[in-house]
Design a protein around this motif. Structure first.
Motif, PDB file in Angstrom:
ATOM      1  N   GLY A 473      -7.288 102.952 104.356  1.00 41.93           N
ATOM      2  CA  GLY A 473      -8.386 103.827 104.761  1.00 41.93           C
ATOM      3  C   GLY A 473      -8.267 105.212 104.161  1.00 41.93           C
ATOM      4  O   GLY A 473      -9.266 105.819 103.759  1.00 41.93           O
ATOM      5  N   GLN A 474      -7.036 105.729 104.086  1.00 42.73           N
ATOM      6  CA  GLN A 474      -6.805 107.042 103.481  1.00 42.73           C
ATOM      7  C   GLN A 474      -7.120 107.013 101.989  1.00 42.73           C
ATOM      8  O   GLN A 474      -7.694 107.954 101.444  1.00 42.73           O
ATOM      9  CB  GLN A 474      -5.360 107.476 103.735  1.00 42.73           C
ATOM     10  CG  GLN A 474      -5.096 107.830 105.184  1.00 42.73           C
ATOM     11  CD  GLN A 474      -3.615 108.010 105.480  1.00 42.73           C
ATOM     12  OE1 GLN A 474      -2.743 107.567 104.715  1.00 42.73           O
ATOM     13  NE2 GLN A 474      -3.300 108.642 106.603  1.00 42.73           N
ATOM     14  N   LYS A 475      -6.748 105.910 101.349  1.00 45.34           N
ATOM     15  CA  LYS A 475      -7.077 105.755  99.920  1.00 45.34           C
ATOM     16  C   LYS A 475      -8.582 105.793  99.704  1.00 45.34           C
ATOM     17  O   LYS A 475      -9.078 106.442  98.787  1.00 45.34           O
ATOM     18  CB  LYS A 475      -6.505 104.432  99.384  1.00 45.34           C
ATOM     19  CG  LYS A 475      -5.074 104.524  98.898  1.00 45.34           C
ATOM     20  CD  LYS A 475      -4.725 103.363  97.986  1.00 45.34           C
ATOM     21  CE  LYS A 475      -3.985 102.302  98.742  1.00 45.34           C
ATOM     22  NZ  LYS A 475      -3.410 101.266  97.859  1.00 45.34           N
ATOM     23  N   GLN A 476      -9.317 105.065 100.554  1.00 45.77           N
ATOM     24  CA  GLN A 476     -10.774 105.027 100.414  1.00 45.77           C
ATOM     25  C   GLN A 476     -11.390 106.402 100.612  1.00 45.77           C
ATOM     26  O   GLN A 476     -12.283 106.803  99.868  1.00 45.77           O
ATOM     27  CB  GLN A 476     -11.375 104.028 101.407  1.00 45.77           C
ATOM     28  CG  GLN A 476     -11.232 102.573 100.969  1.00 45.77           C
ATOM     29  CD  GLN A 476     -12.109 101.628 101.763  1.00 45.77           C
ATOM     30  OE1 GLN A 476     -12.525 101.927 102.867  1.00 45.77           O
ATOM     31  NE2 GLN A 476     -12.383 100.461 101.192  1.00 45.77           N
ATOM     32  N   ARG A 477     -10.890 107.145 101.591  1.00 48.10           N
ATOM     33  CA  ARG A 477     -11.452 108.468 101.857  1.00 48.10           C
ATOM     34  C   ARG A 477     -11.177 109.439 100.702  1.00 48.10           C
ATOM     35  O   ARG A 477     -12.025 110.258 100.345  1.00 48.10           O
ATOM     36  CB  ARG A 477     -10.910 109.017 103.180  1.00 48.10           C
ATOM     37  CG  ARG A 477     -11.632 108.415 104.392  1.00 48.10           C
ATOM     38  CD  ARG A 477     -11.045 108.896 105.694  1.00 48.10           C
ATOM     39  NE  ARG A 477      -9.870 108.107 106.064  1.00 48.10           N
ATOM     40  CZ  ARG A 477      -9.086 108.379 107.090  1.00 48.10           C
ATOM     41  NH1 ARG A 477      -9.332 109.437 107.855  1.00 48.10           N
ATOM     42  NH2 ARG A 477      -8.055 107.607 107.387  1.00 48.10           N
ATOM     43  N   LEU A 478      -9.979 109.336 100.099  1.00 46.29           N
ATOM     44  CA  LEU A 478      -9.671 110.187  98.939  1.00 46.29           C
ATOM     45  C   LEU A 478     -10.523 109.792  97.732  1.00 46.29           C
ATOM     46  O   LEU A 478     -10.951 110.653  96.953  1.00 46.29           O
ATOM     47  CB  LEU A 478      -8.179 110.088  98.591  1.00 46.29           C
ATOM     48  CG  LEU A 478      -7.217 110.744  99.584  1.00 46.29           C
ATOM     49  CD1 LEU A 478      -5.774 110.450  99.201  1.00 46.29           C
ATOM     50  CD2 LEU A 478      -7.445 112.253  99.653  1.00 46.29           C
ATOM     51  N   SER A 479     -10.795 108.500  97.583  1.00 46.78           N
ATOM     52  CA  SER A 479     -11.667 108.032  96.500  1.00 46.78           C
ATOM     53  C   SER A 479     -13.093 108.556  96.693  1.00 46.78           C
ATOM     54  O   SER A 479     -13.763 108.931  95.728  1.00 46.78           O
ATOM     55  CB  SER A 479     -11.694 106.500  96.453  1.00 46.78           C
ATOM     56  OG  SER A 479     -10.438 105.991  96.123  1.00 46.78           O
ATOM     57  N   ILE A 480     -13.553 108.578  97.953  1.00 45.76           N
ATOM     58  CA  ILE A 480     -14.894 109.097  98.256  1.00 45.76           C
ATOM     59  C   ILE A 480     -14.941 110.604  97.989  1.00 45.76           C
ATOM     60  O   ILE A 480     -15.911 111.116  97.408  1.00 45.76           O
ATOM     61  CB  ILE A 480     -15.274 108.762  99.720  1.00 45.76           C
ATOM     62  CG1 ILE A 480     -15.469 107.251  99.861  1.00 45.76           C
ATOM     63  CG2 ILE A 480     -16.538 109.514 100.137  1.00 45.76           C
ATOM     64  CD1 ILE A 480     -15.517 106.756 101.297  1.00 45.76           C
ATOM     65  N   ALA A 481     -13.868 111.319  98.365  1.00 44.49           N
ATOM     66  CA  ALA A 481     -13.800 112.772  98.112  1.00 44.49           C
ATOM     67  C   ALA A 481     -13.841 113.055  96.616  1.00 44.49           C
ATOM     68  O   ALA A 481     -14.465 114.032  96.174  1.00 44.49           O
ATOM     69  CB  ALA A 481     -12.520 113.339  98.730  1.00 44.49           C
TER      70      ALA A 481
END
Length: 575
Positions: A473-481
């Motif tokens: 989930g953290q990876k996905q949020r950083l990718s979205i950022a």
């Protein structure tokens, strides 16, 4: 191997210097036996000490000149070989960066890594050997034969027997060994593939308790390459004894028949000593060339594999005359788009038509294998359509520069990818000159600020290779950022919320609405809760559009959508 020689053009002057130095070295080594012969014949035999001293001084100067030439030539040659390896790696990497996903699938990631590393090292090492041996060895061989004939033509008949025997023996060994060198590189690809899969998939391997299975797979690949290596080494191992036997037999024949010629008065002792040295030089020249011939086949196999990549033309290239988009900023349209993967029996998507406008959220939903990700991958032109056209800002993407096209898009892939470096570096990957305020704002919208602030170094915290020190989930949020900091015209989220809990998902989508209100947003999702608030939902089924509409419309009119909804939401949630 010859096909890669064109990449030596920048080093032409250095190569000329190396050839000249090795030529001088060969002349020096050919001159030394003659000087020694003169010392014996005219100095020792006649007891002339002054003559011995004078010729001795000349021999020392010639030997020193020989040594200086060899050192300088080897230094320059090594620099050229290393520089060629560097250039080939650079060319190969840049070429790979231009490949479409189809070309990557064709070559394979493991094979691409082997070609960029091991194969280039093989070519590099052989180039060093070529400059050291293949220049001086033929000069020494030809020069040695000429000097030997000059000393005693009749005794030189020995070489007419020894040299053809050596050539035939080397030829037989090479013909048997060459195919195995090519097989070795392919098996090295397989070993790299098994190793890569075993390391990158370690979590899955442990979760399913398949460690012993992976060990067995690695052992088989490792033993396979070992067995091939042993086979080729057994073949080549026979070459050296034959070479040494021929060398010793030739030397014995020279001493035997040379002694007979001295006894009959047709030859002087000094000349026979020089002749023995020339015989040694000739035979060692063949020995050096034999060593080269052992190394060249493997380098040749590597060179062919490198050349295969260099000759591959990327399928996706810019048009000869690229056009500038003049239509509405962020407008996306699919016109009768059909796409088939190479070798597939039927299209992945078929006859797709829809449009997405700025300020709107267009969602794409469907079952597994319905073509959602394929459709999304056509927008940044990761693949080219088989038929129809993808329009961005009123222009077919094939008529646009790939660089300009992709600057318009903020793409978040299905599998979140992070790079080694800090969190700042990873978010700034979307915009190289992003300020700290922009990075913090993007992280806040992507719901990443909280977990970043809890990390010891905050935005300067280091992300491990592949993002292995953060959760999915953290990876996905950083990718979205990373996509948000770019502030593009078009946002493409390819199932980018799948690892988020429902609460974070809802908060993120709410924050995205205000952040992306002037942009076109396309969301691929499996969750109904992610897409139900979209302005337009496209329902895909087996590569075709089943229906287009909002949540309420589709719930009443589309069986496929209704089935997906009822499989995920309860009656209370729908109400």
């Amino acid at each position: 191997m010859l096909k890669l020689l064109k990449y030596l053009k920048p080093f032409a002057i250095s190569l000329v210097v190396v050839i000249a130095l090795f030529f001088i070295q060969a002349l020096a080594e050919l001159y030394l036996p003659t000087l020694m012969s003169d010392i014996v014949n005219n100095g020792i035999v006649k007891n002339d000490t002054n003559y011995i001293m004078n010729i001795g001084k000349i021999m020392i100067l010639v030997a020193l000149g020989d040594a200086v030439c060899v050192v300088i030539a080897n230094f320059i040659g090594s620099k050229v070989a290393v520089a060629l390896g560097r250039n080939l790696r650079d060319i190969l990497f840049k070429k790979a960066e231009r490949f479409s996903l189809h070309e990557f699938d064709k070559v394979g990631t493991a094979s691409m890594i082997t070609r960029t590393t091991n194969d280039i090292i093989q070519v590099q090492q052989v180039l060093v050997m070529i400059m050291r041996m293949m220049i001086s060895a033929p000069l020494m061989c030809i020069g040695g034969i000429i000097m030997a004939v000059h000393k005693d033509a009749k005794l030189s008949i020995i070489f007419a027997v020894a040299l053809p025997f050596l050539l035939i023996a080397i030829g037989i060994f090479l013909l048997k060994g060459l195919p195995y060198f090519r097989i070795m590189q392919k098996k090295l690809d397989k070993l790299n593939l098994v190793t890569r899969e075993g390391l990158t998939g370690i979590r899955v391997i442990r979760a399913f308790n398949r460690i012993n299975s992976e060990k067995k797979k690695f052992k088989e690949a490792n033993l396979d390459i070992r067995d091939t290596g042993l086979t080729v080494n057994r073949i080549m191992a026979g070459m050296m004894p034959i070479m040494m036997f021929t060398l010793s037999a030739t030397q014995l024949a020279v001493v035997w028949f040379g002694g007979l010629r001295i006894d009959s008065g047709h030859m002087q002792v000094g000349d026979m000593m020089a002749f023995i040295q020339y015989a040694m030089q000739i035979m060692f020249s063949f020995l050096m060339m034999a060593i080269m011939f052992v190394m060249i086949p493997r380098a040749e196999a590597s060179a062919i594999r490198i050349d295969e990549v260099l000759k591959m033309d990327p399928e996706i290239v810019d048009a000869k005359e690229v056009k500038s988009a003049e239509g509405k900023r962020g407008y996306v349209e699919f016109r009768d788009v059909t796409f088939s993967y190479p070798g597939a029996e039927q299209p992945a998507i078929n006859n797709i038509s829809f449009s997405a406008k700025p300020g709107e959220i267009t969602a794409i939903i469907g079952g597994t294998g319905s073509g959602k990700s394929t459709l999304i991958n056509l927008i940044p032109r990761f693949y080219d359509v088989t038929a129809g056209s993808v329009i961005i800002d009123g222009l077919d993407v094939r008529e646009m520069s790939q660089k300009i096209l992709r600057t318009k898009i903020g793409f978040v892939p299905q599998k979140a990818v992070l790079f080694t470096g800090t969190i700042n570096d990873n978010i700034r990957y979307g915009k190289a000159d992003a300020s700290l305020e922009e990075i913090e704002k993007a992280a806040e919208v992507a719901q990443a600020s909280e977990f970043i602030s809890n990390m010891k170094e905050g935005f300067e915290s280091v992300i491990a290779q592949g993002g292995n020190n953060v959760s999915g989930g953290q990876k996905q949020r950083l990718s979205i950022a990373r996509a948000l900091v770019r502030r593009p015209e078009i946002y493409v989220f390819d199932d980018s919320f799948s690892a988020l809990d429902f609460k974070t998902d809802a908060k993120l989508r709410a924050a995205l609405k205000s952040e992306t209100k002037e942009s076109t947003v396309l969301i691929v999702a499996q969750r109904v809760s992610t897409v139900m608030d979209a302005d337009r939902i496209i329902v895909l089924d087996e590569g075709k559009i089943e229906a287009i509409g909002n949540h309420k419309e589709l719930l009443n009119t589309c069986d496929v959508y209704r089935e997906i909804v009822y499989s995920q939401l309860s009656e209370e949630e729908l109400a």
